[in-house]
Design a protein around this motif. Structure first.
Motif, PDB file in Angstrom:
ATOM      1  N   SER A 217       0.840  -1.188   0.000  1.00 61.70           N
ATOM      2  CA  SER A 217       0.000   0.000   0.000  1.00 61.70           C
ATOM      3  C   SER A 217       0.882   1.247   0.000  1.00 61.70           C
ATOM      4  O   SER A 217       1.931   1.271   0.635  1.00 61.70           O
ATOM      5  CB  SER A 217      -0.887   0.006   1.247  1.00 61.70           C
ATOM      6  N   GLU A 218       0.444   2.251  -0.745  1.00 61.70           N
ATOM      7  CA  GLU A 218       1.133   3.543  -0.734  1.00 61.70           C
ATOM      8  C   GLU A 218       0.305   4.572   0.035  1.00 61.70           C
ATOM      9  O   GLU A 218       0.471   5.773  -0.145  1.00 61.70           O
ATOM     10  CB  GLU A 218       1.374   4.033  -2.164  1.00 61.70           C
ATOM     11  N   SER A 219      -0.602   4.095   0.854  1.00 62.81           N
ATOM     12  CA  SER A 219      -1.461   5.023   1.600  1.00 62.81           C
ATOM     13  C   SER A 219      -0.627   5.848   2.584  1.00 62.81           C
ATOM     14  O   SER A 219       0.494   5.486   2.938  1.00 62.81           O
ATOM     15  CB  SER A 219      -2.537   4.250   2.353  1.00 62.81           C
ATOM     16  N   ILE A 220      -1.210   6.955   3.007  1.00 65.40           N
ATOM     17  CA  ILE A 220      -0.505   7.833   3.946  1.00 65.40           C
ATOM     18  C   ILE A 220      -0.683   7.300   5.365  1.00 65.40           C
ATOM     19  O   ILE A 220      -1.791   6.903   5.754  1.00 65.40           O
ATOM     20  CB  ILE A 220      -1.015   9.284   3.829  1.00 65.40           C
ATOM     21  N   SER A 221       0.413   7.253   6.128  1.00 62.95           N
ATOM     22  CA  SER A 221       0.366   6.727   7.491  1.00 62.95           C
ATOM     23  C   SER A 221      -0.690   7.468   8.312  1.00 62.95           C
ATOM     24  O   SER A 221      -0.838   8.690   8.210  1.00 62.95           O
ATOM     25  CB  SER A 221       1.729   6.891   8.170  1.00 62.95           C
ATOM     26  N   GLU A 222      -1.386   6.695   9.133  1.00 63.34           N
ATOM     27  CA  GLU A 222      -2.470   7.242   9.954  1.00 63.34           C
ATOM     28  C   GLU A 222      -1.903   8.175  11.027  1.00 63.34           C
ATOM     29  O   GLU A 222      -1.037   7.763  11.811  1.00 63.34           O
ATOM     30  CB  GLU A 222      -3.188   6.066  10.630  1.00 63.34           C
ATOM     31  N   ILE A 223      -2.372   9.388  11.081  1.00 66.03           N
ATOM     32  CA  ILE A 223      -1.839  10.327  12.076  1.00 66.03           C
ATOM     33  C   ILE A 223      -2.535  10.095  13.425  1.00 66.03           C
ATOM     34  O   ILE A 223      -3.638   9.564  13.472  1.00 66.03           O
ATOM     35  CB  ILE A 223      -1.971  11.807  11.633  1.00 66.03           C
ATOM     36  N   PRO A 224      -1.863  10.474  14.509  1.00 61.71           N
ATOM     37  CA  PRO A 224      -2.433  10.224  15.843  1.00 61.71           C
ATOM     38  C   PRO A 224      -3.765  10.949  16.042  1.00 61.71           C
ATOM     39  O   PRO A 224      -3.963  12.052  15.522  1.00 61.71           O
ATOM     40  CB  PRO A 224      -1.379  10.776  16.801  1.00 61.71           C
ATOM     41  N   THR A 225      -4.651  10.339  16.810  1.00 66.29           N
ATOM     42  CA  THR A 225      -5.916  10.991  17.156  1.00 66.29           C
ATOM     43  C   THR A 225      -5.659  12.034  18.247  1.00 66.29           C
ATOM     44  O   THR A 225      -4.600  12.058  18.871  1.00 66.29           O
ATOM     45  CB  THR A 225      -6.918   9.969  17.700  1.00 66.29           C
ATOM     46  N   LYS A 226      -6.676  12.841  18.479  1.00 68.55           N
ATOM     47  CA  LYS A 226      -6.577  13.860  19.546  1.00 68.55           C
ATOM     48  C   LYS A 226      -6.294  13.208  20.891  1.00 68.55           C
ATOM     49  O   LYS A 226      -5.498  13.709  21.692  1.00 68.55           O
ATOM     50  CB  LYS A 226      -7.893  14.646  19.634  1.00 68.55           C
ATOM     51  N   THR A 227      -6.975  12.095  21.148  1.00 67.01           N
ATOM     52  CA  THR A 227      -6.791  11.400  22.424  1.00 67.01           C
ATOM     53  C   THR A 227      -5.345  10.911  22.559  1.00 67.01           C
ATOM     54  O   THR A 227      -4.727  11.061  23.620  1.00 67.01           O
ATOM     55  CB  THR A 227      -7.739  10.181  22.503  1.00 67.01           C
ATOM     56  N   GLU A 228      -4.814  10.329  21.486  1.00 68.21           N
ATOM     57  CA  GLU A 228      -3.433   9.835  21.535  1.00 68.21           C
ATOM     58  C   GLU A 228      -2.456  10.983  21.792  1.00 68.21           C
ATOM     59  O   GLU A 228      -1.537  10.863  22.611  1.00 68.21           O
ATOM     60  CB  GLU A 228      -3.080   9.128  20.223  1.00 68.21           C
ATOM     61  N   LEU A 229      -2.665  12.088  21.075  1.00 67.57           N
ATOM     62  CA  LEU A 229      -1.764  13.242  21.242  1.00 67.57           C
ATOM     63  C   LEU A 229      -1.797  13.759  22.676  1.00 67.57           C
ATOM     64  O   LEU A 229      -0.771  14.115  23.257  1.00 67.57           O
ATOM     65  CB  LEU A 229      -2.144  14.362  20.270  1.00 67.57           C
ATOM     66  N   LYS A 230      -2.993  13.779  23.238  1.00 63.06           N
ATOM     67  CA  LYS A 230      -3.159  14.253  24.612  1.00 63.06           C
ATOM     68  C   LYS A 230      -2.370  13.361  25.585  1.00 63.06           C
ATOM     69  O   LYS A 230      -1.687  13.850  26.483  1.00 63.06           O
ATOM     70  CB  LYS A 230      -4.652  14.219  24.963  1.00 63.06           C
TER      71      LYS A 230
END
Lengths: 250, 290
Positions: A217-230
């Motif tokens: 897959s050449e999809s873009i890596s999933e960015i962290p959610t707000k909860t994860e960032l917190k």
């Protein structure tokens, strides 16, 4: 939270944390800063059943924030080195490691670079890699994706078992780098691209990898959610030490 | 019975070419005052067996090491040991037995149990087998018939350990939560010498909450050296942590070892403690949080 305000370190921690998501009640070990923070995030968010240690001698119930002064306050048991060996030999562990070299067979090296008797660069020694790789699952974090790490030929000192062994096969999880995410589930356990980090091109990945890999897959890596960032920013690493890992590059 | 000794008495039991086990782990609870005494001595061609830290580095820079049996050498908080690296990169360590850290435990345990080897799968598929031709395979005599690695016993002439507390009979206490593999080092050796932060009366061991920290028997201990701060610059939990500032100075000294040798090694133990800031400083070094 937009992509631009998420740092590369936070992206890597979030992706790496998912490595232990379906592992159940096993010991998660993250060696190095980003893997360690990833274990903490996994424990808080993805898999609350994980066992984890303070990196010293205790099993802990809650991750230790970087900079926290009293880790024993969250102890739930003892995990001396002797017990780590006892536990890992029965396979109840999933580590995330950062080898200096890794090859197309998933063999890894943390021992030395160059000729063995007179190495160009002496590193740690094989440490626990032979035992870890034959006994339990290992995922990988590479902060400096390059041909020096993803080497064209076999690694100089094979510290961990690879897929080229006729009898034993390693259990390799995800390979998170500063550019992309791989696994070794391609044809005949070849390296396989799973996603590309925002702003990185496929060319850049190919130019920095010393051997061919499959593209799943050449999809873009999933960015962290707000909860994860917190959780990363407020609980696990409130002083932002994670940003030192990639130098000035954010 | 009185086993109290000084470093000269310990050194008198070590001869050229011996196999020496060193307790502790990385930058933790290493018998550094005894190691410095070896660095000052005329001893040579030693085989060193250890979970390596600055003990290995110092012995390398002092040209004492002929063979190293190890899984790693690390200062923990500083991942690599500059002295060890310099010696390796110059090809100065003539013989190496580089093995998995669990195989090292297995070799010590086999020696401790007076067995020739213990079986394991650890090492298959790695260069640990290729580089160590002396490690052989063994076939399970049972129906499984599995081929395994026969990790040979690592028999030691002398083991050197650092503990928190001892008495004159050789009873010891390790208060740190992790005793590492010090018990196996003691059992695998013909003679074991311990340095201790503190010497107490045997009667003080009687409380159960103290005696649980006794990790191996006194009959394994041949000499007790009273050495306050004896693990410095490594840690001796809970007395003191790793002296990171000193380890930085030590790391920089791999290219100017003569200066470090004059300043920190070629002096008495008391002078050493003064040179690093005194016991009040050593005891004030807080525990490193990893």
């Amino acid at each position: 939270m937009s992509t631009s305000s998420t740092t590369l370190a936070e992206l890597c921690i979030s992706i790496a944390a998912k490595a232990w998501q379906k592992d159940g009640e096993i010991l998660a070990t993250g060696i190095g800063l980003i893997p360690r923070l990833a274990v903490g995030l996994s424990k808080l968010h993805f898999n609350k059943d994980l066992l984890m240690t303070d990196g010293e001698a205790f099993l802990i119930d809650q991750p230790i924030s970087l900079g926290q002064k009293n880790p024993i306050s969250s102890a739930e048991g003892l995990m001396t080195y002797s017990r780590v060996f006892d536990l890992l030999w029965s396979g109840h562990r999933h580590a995330m490691v950062s080898p200096t070299q890794i090859d197309k067979y998933a063999q890894m090296n943390i021992s030395c670079i160059g000729e063995y008797q007179n190495p160009k660069v002496q590193l740690l020694g094989v440490r626990g890699f032979p035992g870890n790789s034959i006994c339990h699952k290992n995922s990988v974090f590479i902060p400096n994706h390059s041909k020096k790490v993803f080497v064209e030929n076999e690694v100089d000192m094979v510290s961990s078992l690879g897929f080229n062994n006729n009898i034993y096969k390693p259990n390799v999880g995800i390979v998170v780098t500063n550019l992309c995410v791989f696994d070794f589930n391609g044809n005949k356990n070849s390296l396989r691209l799973l996603s590309i980090h925002p702003g990185v091109s496929l060319d850049e990945i190919e130019e920095n990898t010393g051997f061919e890999f499959e593209i799943f897959s050449e999809s873009i890596s999933e960015i962290p959610t707000k909860t994860e960032l917190k959780l990363i920013r407020n609980i696990l690493d409130p002083s932002g030490i994670r940003e030192n890992i990639f130098g000035a590059k954010k | 019975m009185n086993k109290i000794v000084n470093t000269n008495q310990i050194l008198s039991q070590i001869t050229d070419g011996m196999t020496i086990g060193i307790g502790g782990w990385g930058a933790r609870r290493k018998p550094m005052s005894i190691i410095r005494a070896i660095c000052k001595s005329d001893l040579k061609d030693l085989t060193i067996v250890t979970y390596g830290g600055p003990d290995v580095g110092l012995l390398c820079s002092a040209k004492k090491v002929k063979k190293l049996i190890f899984g790693f050498v690390s200062l923990d908080i500083i991942p690599l040991d500059s002295h060890f690296r310099k010696a390796r990169q110059a090809g100065e360590i003539k013989e190496l037995m580089e093995i998995d850290e669990g195989m090292l435990q297995w070799g010590l345990r086999a020696a401790a149990m007076r067995l020739p080897f213990l079986p394991t799968r650890v090492g298959f598929g790695t260069d640990v087998l290729g580089k160590n031709k002396e490690i052989k395979l063994v076939k399970s005599p049972y129906d499984d018939g599995e081929e395994l690695i026969a990790m040979p016993a690592i028999n030691l002439d002398v083991s050197l350990l650092h503990v928190n507390t001892a008495d004159e009979k050789g009873n010891t206490l390790i208060y740190g939560p992790d005793p590492f593999f010090d018990d196996l080092f003691a059992r695998a050796a013909k003679q074991t010498f311990v340095s201790a932060e503190q010497i107490i009366k045997t009667s003080e061991f009687k409380k159960a909450e103290v005696a649980v920290y006794n990790r191996f028997e006194r009959n394994l201990v041949h000499g007790v050296f009273h050495s306050e701060g004896g693990a410095h610059p490594t840690s001796c939990d809970p007395n003191y942590g790793i002296d990171i500032a000193h380890l930085k100075e030590y790391s920089q000294a791999s290219d100017s070892f003569d200066d470090y040798y004059k300043k920190f090694i070629n002096i008495s133990n008391n002078e050493y403690l003064d040179a690093v800031g005194g016991m009040s400083h050593v005891n004030s070094i807080s525990k490193t949080i990893f």
